[in-house]
Structures are given as structure tokens and as C-alpha cells.
Design an enzyme around this catalytic site. Structure first.
Site, mmCIF file in Angstrom:
data_model
loop_
_atom_site.group_PDB
_atom_site.id
_atom_site.type_symbol
_atom_site.label_atom_id
_atom_site.label_comp_id
_atom_site.label_asym_id
_atom_site.label_seq_id
_atom_site.Cartn_x
_atom_site.Cartn_y
_atom_site.Cartn_z
ATOM 1 N N HIS A 273 66.209 86.766 8.089
ATOM 2 C CA HIS A 273 67.462 86.569 9.040
ATOM 3 C C HIS A 273 67.601 87.732 10.042
ATOM 4 O O HIS A 273 67.754 89.071 9.820
ATOM 5 C CB HIS A 273 68.738 86.763 8.120
ATOM 6 C CG HIS A 273 69.846 86.625 9.063
ATOM 7 N ND1 HIS A 273 70.360 85.404 9.357
ATOM 8 C CD2 HIS A 273 70.797 87.568 9.458
ATOM 9 C CE1 HIS A 273 71.345 85.866 10.147
ATOM 10 N NE2 HIS A 273 71.754 86.842 10.110
ATOM 11 N N ASP A 275 68.585 89.423 13.387
ATOM 12 C CA ASP A 275 70.051 89.226 13.990
ATOM 13 C C ASP A 275 69.482 89.434 15.586
ATOM 14 O O ASP A 275 68.871 90.497 15.612
ATOM 15 C CB ASP A 275 70.955 90.316 13.737
ATOM 16 C CG ASP A 275 71.727 89.948 12.499
ATOM 17 O OD1 ASP A 275 72.304 88.920 12.357
ATOM 18 O OD2 ASP A 275 71.668 90.665 11.502
ATOM 19 N N ASP A 385 74.508 83.372 8.320
ATOM 20 C CA ASP A 385 75.405 84.403 8.626
ATOM 21 C C ASP A 385 76.465 84.307 9.650
ATOM 22 O O ASP A 385 77.072 85.289 9.914
ATOM 23 C CB ASP A 385 74.444 85.682 8.788
ATOM 24 C CG ASP A 385 75.071 86.857 8.784
ATOM 25 O OD1 ASP A 385 76.175 87.231 8.194
ATOM 26 O OD2 ASP A 385 74.739 87.843 9.823
ATOM 27 N N HIS A 589 75.620 85.416 16.748
ATOM 28 C CA HIS A 589 76.948 85.616 16.060
ATOM 29 C C HIS A 589 77.072 87.171 15.753
ATOM 30 O O HIS A 589 78.008 87.431 14.977
ATOM 31 C CB HIS A 589 76.820 84.873 14.629
ATOM 32 C CG HIS A 589 75.520 85.399 13.810
ATOM 33 N ND1 HIS A 589 74.511 84.621 13.425
ATOM 34 C CD2 HIS A 589 75.396 86.543 12.939
ATOM 35 C CE1 HIS A 589 73.518 85.452 12.734
ATOM 36 N NE2 HIS A 589 74.239 86.708 12.379
HETATM 37 ZN ZN LIG Z 1 73.259 87.929 11.094
#
Ligand SMILES: [Zn+2]
Length: 1017
Positions: A273, A275, A385, A589
Site C-alpha cells: 500500500h 501512499d 485505506d 487519500h
Molecule cells: Zn494510505
């Protein structure tokens, strides 16, 4: 038998720490270290290879925050290591976890990336690096005497946030982070890799972690303990590599026992994941992706069963644009099936705040990239997320050709445990999507015994379903899976007392889960995250930039399409494509929600400013082309409803206004503004004391209450400052009722403005309260010079209405939320997200509050002594958290909102568009007939554009906006040959009949319809 398990555990712990783990890399020889400290920003590898390297030594400091140093490591394989497995071991001085510390990417002397380095992944395989080394399948084995050289691009990424310590820091921007080196190089060795020791370590870890999760009275638990003890007995501490196989033999029996027939089944999916920006800037994410993809493709070369789900088309595109070698490896790994493009979105965006069209374009651009580059039709929407999932999302998931939805974030709920792990999720229009929450409660799994046991225990659909999904691999800051995780997965495939683990494609999981559990329960409406509620408000400029960009894009597409159809301009396909992708990236996000470091938000604000200039130019060019030569005032209305005599999405030469004049009476008490529709009283303190709707003869404000009251709360959440507002914020509030000045600033027949100035703390606000001719509403334009710390600013409207629920705009419609707090579920929604409008009402009568920049709101209710009910709607204007950005929201803000008394949902929809799409006046000669006209206000046009395939077709996206059924006729100002209903990607779904050159549509509540209109030649 006496219980000695603590004795064996202690023996095992010490053996692992002092004997076994150090024996993994047995013999070592130090590498020669040279370093080049790159000045400034990262450079391409070609520059780094030719740089001027200086000798360096272990213990030497490197890396001011965000700096890059390149290490050149050189050595020779000792003769006695011939035919052994040799690798380099590098410790850059790692501090935090993978992705939250220094990071490295190893390159060959030819500039070919090898793999990433992080605290949990410190080796570089020798393969292909040692000159004169073996080749082919023997690559892993060294040739004695071979020379070895590797370059490491080392990134001095600081750990910006600590857990659990949330302290402000200036590390989050290169401009404030300082220049002190943060790391020192600790290790750079050539080492022999002992595969038997590595395998023994994995055997022990898997068994010991499993044992720890089992009930004390289960025979299996003791059986494993005794096997571990025998393995220790079999070890020779003077020759661990030589005795590891014997120790493994003692564990073979307990490892070979198969899982229970009813064991929970886990589809393990390799993942990272990453970001797209968070505690690091966008440019660093580009490198994080390169490191992770290099790790993944290296792993895939040795593990044919490995499957890695890789979301966010933007991250793939970064490899294409910036790392051609990683890109070609990535494409090959997608081709071989090891890497699985997933998610179908441009980024893993926030879903609370993006507007309808932007949310659609997340899917359009994400899915199209995967189709164009890989020929892959993604099926799974992958949002582990994001901070809650909007009720408008299911329809967009389906209309973009996706079948499944995955998240796990709702496990972060502070109050209520979500009742399902596998369920049908139903959106506002009735679309249902088969959805899964991984019960392991993590998107950064490592396949530990604890995670697996938790997944099995936690899975709430036992008895009906048997499968869950577990994403594994270091995430957030990247890194991805390790060879150890894959070693665990092999051992956990079919192991007694453990869930069964299968590494596989997420779509295979969904197929099986759906097949066994087609009648899964249904959850209707938003997936509200009972945490991170301040993400609707933090970093106001980023949010405003998003809102403005979305509406400028609507205008740019609409007017460019009109100008192109009129044959007056080329449609700016490439510019709009690029601008859309920039806006979509900033909806990531941690960007749009305001939870990133200063560097990220500084860049976001710069990007939005640049895009606004570009979009304004596109709009001006198109409008000028449409208006023609001349000096008349041509008024353009980009909104989907007629306005002041100008047709929706058309333009007219300005006519005379027929609305009654606005009058001002300031003889007291208070100042009264009246336009024949609404009579507004502002008192001597600048507060709204009355908003009286003349036609219905109703007062909007609750008796004795002040409207547009600014309220300042102390805002010190327990954790996650930028993300969270905790409910106790309401306990401390100051009403800002003292005014520096209250004066009539202007009064014309068209509008009257009362300006109110207030000073508080270190801040100052000027509010312009405006009543316009012909508009039944009171506008408030705010200029707020905000210099508070850890405060929350709200604007309050106590309304005399008994509303059971509030209605808030979301993508392509609205959702209702109860105003009461009867259950813990409603109580937890003490802060809610709305787009352009929020509405509260009784049957037949209500009020809307519309805004141009705000997303956070709260709605509360109170019964007064007179028996009436006050429903108070508040807008969340500004916050001032200090973590992770210590100067969040400081400075000047300009934002507007309006109270629309007597509004129904229809008026709320209309005024919501209007406040975000002010009309524009251009000098010219002609009005402009709308390209498309719809004869029912409930059917709203969200986008008009030319088709992305550059065929010249006109694409119109409509939706039913009032929540009921609606029929409408769509007509065009240009001839059409055919009309097709399409998916969001403009791919045909069904042919539509033409009736007298128009299209008849009938929509269910909140249905979205995309029409592709082929122009008559
Ligand atoms: Zn994230």
C-alpha cells in the site's frame, strides 16, 4: 508432566537472538565504500554513475533530511566461497520501519535497478553483478575470486510522525527540515547466505507463532513445543549452518500435518500500500514505487506462485515516465501474471469529497490506463485505506465495469464494530457491489501467526463463508512483500491448526467468496469511518483547490465542446487529459483529506493555482469564440439549470432584470435587507437575527437564536491531529459575537451588502452578508485571516425546523443521516461530509445551506421550552492542527456559503451548482444555444464533453438528482445520427432510440446515464 513451556520459550528466544539469526549470513568480508552526496533533488542514475565518489567508512554520517547519497560498494568473492550463495548485506543506518526510514535502491554498474533496501530487506543478490560469475539458473551462486560492485541510491527520508508520540516537527518540508545528517552507514558486507539456516528460521517462526495463538489445553500446542525443543537439541552451536538441516528434520513432522477440514481459508495477496504522498512528497513516492516494483519483480523471478496486486494507475504511469527499466520489468511481470493491476482508479482517492464527475474520472483514467498499457480489464476496486466510502460509490464501481470492492479501513472504527466481513454494499441508487473487508484488519500483513489467528477469530461470517483475503507486504511507505513472507506462505498452505493460506489473484478470492456466499447480508448507504472526521476540514486550501478545479473543468469541457461543435476551435483533448490527471492525483487519500506534510500541501496549492490559470484560459478562449465579435455583455451560465434568464449551459446577451429592487433599512434596530422574497435582519453585533421568507411567511431562524454565528472550539484530539476531531471538542466553545464594525458596505437595486469585521485571538474575519435581487437567500462571503493553533472554526445556523434527518449531497445524489443520537451509530456521526449543499426540513418545508469550499458539517437538534424544535446546521470552516503540518491552515482564506430559506431538495441542488459556477460575462455579439437541453430539472447534466476517443462524438453525463423517478427529453442544438448509452469509459452498453432528433430518458432515483451522441455529418 511438569509444565516447562516457559523454560523452552526462553531457550528458544535466546537461541534465535544470539545464535540462529546471526548465523544466516555466516562468513562475511567488508566491501569498500565510496560515497557521492547528490546536491539538491534526486538525479537520474546515469548522472550518479558518472559522479565523483569519495572513500567512506562505516559509521560515517550521510543524509540531511530528504537528501540523497549514492554509495558505491566494491568487493571480491573469496576463493573459498566458490559455488556458495553470496549476497551483499547493507545497513544504511535504518531507524523506523520499512518506508518510514532511510531507503535504498541498488543498481548494477550498468545502471540497471536490482532491488530496494529497507530495514526489513537488507540484502542485494549477487546474481549478475560479479564479473566472471555464473549465469542462468546458477546465478545465485558465486565464483571464487569474482569482483563485485553495486551502487545504492540512498534516500535520507526522515521519520516525520512517531507512534504513539504525535509531536509537531519541521521535518515535513525540505525548506524547514534543516541540514544535519540523519543516518550513518552501519554495514556493507559480502556474505554467504545459508539457505538451511534461513529455512530453519522460517520453520521455527511459523510454528512458534502458531503455537502462541493456540489454546493451552490443545494437544497441538504442546506437540509443537516439544518439536521445537528437539530442534534446539539437534543444533550444534559451533556449526549452526552444518546442523540446521538436522534441526529442521525435528520439525518436519509437525509442519507436515494438514489443516483441519473446516479451517478458515485465506487468499493471501502480495501488496504494497504505497501512499502516493503522505509523510513524503510526490517525488519521493516515484522512487518508493521504483524500489518496491524492483523488489517485487526480483521476488517473482524466484517464486512462480507469487502474486502481487498493484493499484493506482498513477504509480504505474510514474514508472513509464521516470523509470524505463523498472517499467519494462513491470510490464513483463504483468504479462507473466505475477503483478496484477488492480483498483481501476487513477489513485486510491478519498471518496468522501471528490465530486461526482471527478469520482467517475478516477475510474475512467485508472481503468483506461490498465486497458491501454496492459490490455487488462480490472474487476476489483481496491481501497484498503481511504477514510470512509460514500454512498454514491457503488454505482460508479459498477458503471466503470468493476465487480468487486475491497477495503479494511472500517476496522479502524472507534465506536461500532462493523457487523460483516463479506457483504453486498448498496448505494443510494440501489446498485449492489459484492464487498469484502479483510478480517486480519491490516493492509500491511506479514503473514504472522497472530495475523492469521486474528483473521480467523475475527471473521464475522463464519458458518456462511469460509474465505477471507489478506494483503501482505510492507506498505504505507512501500517495500512490499519479502522472501520471508513468501517462505511463510509456503509453510502455511496446509498446516494443522492454522487457516489455510493460498497466494492468489484477488479476483479468484472474490469468485470463490461470491460463489459460496451469494446471499451475503446487505449494508445500505455510506461506509462511514468512525474516525478521521476532521479530514473533511483540514488543509482548507487543498480542499478549495479541489472544488474550484472540479468546476473549472466542467466549464472548460462544456464551452470547449460547444466551440468545437460550432467548428470554431479544436477541442483541447491533451490539455484536459493532463489537467484531469493532476486533479485526480491530488484527490489521493492523504492529500485531499489534508493529512500530509507541509511539502505535499504546499505543492498541491501551487498545482491548483497553476491549473486554475490554465483552465481559465481554456474557458476564456472557448467563450470568446462562442460570443463572437462585439461589445454586448454576453452572460454564460455553466450550471445545469436556467439562471436569471440565461439558459442552462448556454449564454445570452444580458437583458434587463425584472426582479424587484433590494432595499436597505438601517434605522434600527439592526439593518434590514429586503428583496421582496426574503427579509434579513442583521443586528448591531453583525449577527443574523431574522431570515424571514416572505412568500411562506416563515422565519427560518429559531426564536431568539443568532444565525451565521461563528463559533471557535478548542480542538486537541488525542491522536492523529490532522485527521481527527474528538467529540469532546464541543465541550469548549467561544461564540464570536463581538464585532469591530458592522456597516452597510454597498446598496444598489441589484444587491445590498453588510460588512461585519471581527477580531479574535490572533485572527480577523470580514464577513460580507449579501442579499441579491431575485434570490431568496442570504449569501455570506468570508475573508478569514487565520492564525489560531489547535482551534476549530464553525459557522452556525440554528433553524426553526423539526428535521428528522439531514440530506447531504454526495456524488450524483444525496444521502440522509438521522439528526438524533439514539444509537451509537448515529452518535458516532457527530461530524459529516456534504458536498455543495446540506438540507434539513419538515414535510413540505425546509432550508438549504450551500457552500463553495466546505465539506465538513454537523447537525444537532434541540427541543425548546416553547415546544418547537431547533435544528442547528454548522459548517466546519477551518482547523489548525499542527501534525503532520505544523502550520496547517495558517493565513488568508476566502470562502462563501449561503442560507436558502424555504428550499426543497430541488432548490438545494440548483443553488449548490450556482454558488460553485458563477456566471461569466464576455464581450461579444451572440447568445449561445446550449449544446444539450433537458426539460426536467430533476435530470441534471453533470458533464458535457467530446468523447475521449477523439471521434468528435458528444458525451453527456446525466443523473436523477432529487431521489425520485424522472423522465425527461434531451434535445441538442446540433444534429445527431445516433445515441448510445455507455459506461463511464464511454464504451457502448445499449443503443438509444432517437425521437424527433432527441432522446427520451427515464431514470430511477439517482441513476447515472452516460450518452454518446454521434453528430450528423
Ligand atoms: Zn494510505
Amino acid at each position: 508432566m511438569h509444565d516447562d513451556h516457559r523454560l523452552v520459550e526462553a531457550r528458544l528466544e535466546r537461541a534465535l537472538r544470539q545464535r540462529l539469526r546471526p548465523a544466516l549470513h555466516g562468513a562475511t568480508v567488508p566491501l569498500d565504500i565510496e560515497v557521492w552526496h547528490a546536491p539538491g533533488e534526486p538525479v537520474p542514475v546515469s548522472d550518479a554513475l558518472g559522479a565523483d565518489y569519495k572513500p567512506a567508512a562505516l559509521g560515517e554520517s550521510w543524509g540531511p533530511p530528504w537528501g540523497t547519497s549514492w554509495f558505491r560498494l566494491t568487493g571480491r568473492v573469496p576463493q573459498e566461497w566458490d559455488r556458495q550463495r553470496v549476497e551483499a548485506v547493507v545497513d544504511l543506518g535504518f531507524g523506523g520501519g520499512p518506508g518510514f526510514s532511510a531507503e535504498g535502491l541498488a543498481y548494477t554498474p550498468d545502471g540497471e535497478p536490482i532491488k530496494g533496501l529497507n530495514p526489513d530487506n537488507i540484502y542485494v543478490p549477487l546474481a549478475g553483478l560479479a564479473s566472471g560469475g555464473a549465469s542462468g539458473s546458477d546465478q545465485a551462486y558465486a565464483k571464487g575470486g569474482a569482483a563485485f560492485q553495486v551502487y545504492v541510491e540512498a534516500a535520507a527520508n526522515p521519520t516525520v510522525i512517531g507512534w504513539p508520540d504525535f509531536s509537531p516537527t519541521n521535518l515535513g518540508d525540505k525548506e524547514t527540515a534543516g541540514t544535519e545528517p540523519m543516518y550513518e552507514i552501519r554495514r556493507a558486507d559480502l556474505a554467504v547466505f545459508h539457505a538451511d539456516v534461513w529455512n530453519l528460521l522460517l520453520d521455527i517462526d511459523v510454528l512458534n507463532e502458531l503455537r502462541a495463538e493456540l489454546p493451552a489445553d490443545l494437544p497441538r500446542r504442546s506437540e509443537i513445543l516439544r518439536a521445537l525443543e528437539r530442534a534446539l537439541d539437534a543444533l550444534d552451536y559451533d556449526d549452526i549452518p552444518g546442523s540446521a538441516a538436522a534441526a529442521r528434520a525435528q520439525l518436519a513432522g509437525v509442519l507436515a500435518k494438514p489443516a483441519y477440514a473446516s479451517a478458515h481459508q485465506i487468499s493471501a495477496v502480495g501488496h504494497a500500500h504505497i501512499d502516493s504522498a503522505w509523510l513524503w512528497p510526490l517525488r519521493e513516492t516515484v522512487r518508493k514505487v521504483a524500489r518496491t516494483v524492483s523488489n517485487v519483480t526480483t521476488l517473482a523471478a524466484d517464486h512462480d506462485d507469487f502474486r502481487f496486486a498493484f493499484s493506482q494507475a498513477q504509480q504505474h504511469a510514474w514508472m513509464k515516465d521516470h523509470h524505463p527499466q523498472v517499467w519494462s520489468r513491470l510490464k513483463a511481470a504483468v504479462e507473466s501474471g505475477h503483478v496484477i493491476p488492480i483498483g481501476g482508479m487513477w489513485v486510491e482517492s478519498d471518496t468522501n469529497m471528490p465530486g461526482g464527475e471527478a469520482m467517475a474520472r478516477q475510474f475512467v483514467h485508472g481503468k483506461r490506463f490498465f486497458l491501454d498499457e496492459y490490455g487488462i480489464e480490472t474487476e476489483v476496486v481496491w481501497l484498503p485505506d481511504s477514510f470512509g466510502y460514500s454512498a454514491g460509490l457503488p454505482q460508479l464501481v459498477k458503471l466503470s465495469g468493476h465487480k468487486w470492492f475491497l477495503t479494511q479501513k472500517i476496522s479502524w472504527n472507534q465506536t461500532n464494530k462493523f457487523p460483516h466481513h463479506t457483504f453486498w454494499w448498496e448505494g443510494i441508487d440501489g446498485t449492489r457491489v459484492f464487498t469484502h473487508f479483510p478480517p486480519a484488519d491490516t493492509y500491511n500483513g506479514q503473514l504472522t501467526g497472530r495475523e492469521l489467528a486474528h483473521a480467523q477469530r475475527n471473521y464475522q461470517d463464519k458458518g456462511s463463508g469460509t474465505w477471507s483475503l489478506l494483503p501482505f507486504g510492507h506498505g504505507d511507505g512501500g517495500g512490499g512483500p519479502t522472501r520471508e513472507m513468501l517462505g511463510r506462505a509456503e509453510r502455511l498452505a496446509d498446516l494443522e491448526s492454522s487457516p489455510k493460506v493460498t497466494v492468489e489473484h484477488p479476483a479468484r478470492f472474490f469468485e470463490k467468496a461470491h460463489e459460496e456466499y451469494a446471499n451475503a447480508p446487505v449494508w445500505v448507504g455510506e461506509l462511514y469511518l468512525e474516525l478521521h472526521r476532521a479530514t473533511y476540514t483540514s488543509q482548507a486550501k487543498t480542499k478549495q483547490g479541489n472544488r474550484r478545479s472540479e468546476h473549472l473543468l466542467r466549464e472548460a469541457e462544456l464551452w470547449s465542446a460547444a466551440a468545437a461543435v460550432a467548428g470554431r476551435l479544436e477541442y483541447p483533448y491533451a490539455d484536459l487529459d493532463r489537467i484531469w490527471k493532476a486533479v485526480l492525483l491530488n484527490q489521493f487519500h492523504d492529500i485531499l483529506p489534508g493529512s500530509s506534510i507541509r511539502w505535499v500541501h504546499r505543492e498541491a496549492e501551487e498545482t491548483y493555482a497553476r491549473l486554475a490559470v490554465e483552465l481559465e484560459a481554456i474557458i476564456a478562449r472557448a467563450q470568446q469564440a462562442l460570443a463572437g465579435e462585439g461589445s454586448a455583455d454576453v452572460v454564460f451560465n455553466a450550471a445545469p439549470h436556467d439562471r436569471d434568464g440565461v439558459p442552462a449551459m448556454g449564454a445570452s446577451v444580458r437583458g434587463r432584470s425584472h426582479a424587484p429592487d433590494v432595499t436597505v433599512n438601517d434605522e434600527g434596530p439592526g439593518i434590514v435587507l429586503d428583496n421582496g422574497l426574503v427579509r434579513v435582519t442583521v443586528d448591531e453585533r453583525g449577527l443574523l437575527r431574522s431570515v424571514y421568507e416572505i412568500e411562506s411567511q416563515r422565519e427560518a431562524l429559531a426564536p431568539g437564536a443568532a444565525g451565521n454565528l461563528l463559533q471557535l472550539h478548542v480542538d486537541t484530539p488525542n491522536l492523529w491531529d490532522a485527521w481527527d476531531v474528538d467529540p469532546f471538542y464541543r465541550n469548549k466553545v467561544v461564540d464570536l459575537v463581538d464585532a469591530d464594525s458592522v456597516e452597510v458596505e454597498s446598496a444598489t437595486p441589484e444587491e445590498a451588502v453588510v460588512a461585519v469585521t471581527r477580531s479574535f485571538g490572533s485572527s480577523r474575519v470580514v464577513q460580507r452578508i449579501r442579499v441579491r435581487a431575485g434570490a431568496c437567500q442570504v449569501d455570506v462571503d468570508n475573508e478569514i485571516d487565520w492564525h489560531e493553533k489547535e482551534k476549530f472554526l464553525k459557522a452556525s445556523f440554528p433553524l426553526d425546523v423539526r428535521a428528522e434527518q439531514s440530506a447531504s449531497e454526495t456524488q450524483f445524489g444525496h444521502l440522509f443521516r438521522a439528526t438524533h443520537t439514539n444509537t451509537s451509530w448515529e452518535t458516532a456521526k457527530f461530524e459529516i461530509c456534504a458536498h455543495r449543499w446540506i438540507h434539513v426540513g419538515e414535510p413540505g418545508y425546509g432550508h438549504a445551506i450551500v457552500n463553495d469550499s466546505t465539506y465538513g458539517h454537523d447537525v444537532t437538534r434541540d427541543v425548546r421550552p416553547d415546544g418547537g424544535t431547533t435544528t442547528t446546521v454548522r459548517l466546519s470552516l477551518l482547523r489548525a492542527p499542527r501534525i503532520p503540518d505544523p502550520v496547517t491552515d495558517q493565513g488568508m482564506h476566502r470562502l462563501s456559503y449561503a442560507l436558502v430559506p424555504g428550499a426543497g431538495i430541488a432548490e438545494a441542488v440548483e443553488e449548490g451548482y450556482r454558488i460553485n459556477l458563477p456566471s461569466r460575462t464576455v464581450a461579444g455579439s451572440d447568445g449561445v444555444a446550449p449544446l444539450v437541453t433537458v426539460d426536467n430539472p430533476a435530470v441534471v447534466v453533470e458533464a458535457v464533453k467530446l468523447a475521449d476517443d477523439q471521434s468528435g462524438d458528444v458525451v453527456v453525463r446525466l443523473y436523477e438528482a432529487h431521489g425520485g423517478r424522472a423522465a425527461a427529453r434531451l434535445t441538442t442544438s446540433f444534429g445527431i445520427d445516433s445515441a448510445q448509452e455507455t459506461d463511464l469509459l464511454e464504451r457502448p452498453l445499449a443503443e438509444r432510440d432517437l425521437a424527433d432528433g432527441g432522446v427520451e430518458v427515464a431514470l430511477r432515483p439517482f441513476q447515472i446515464l452516460t450518452l454518446r451522441l454521434a453528430r450528423a455529418s
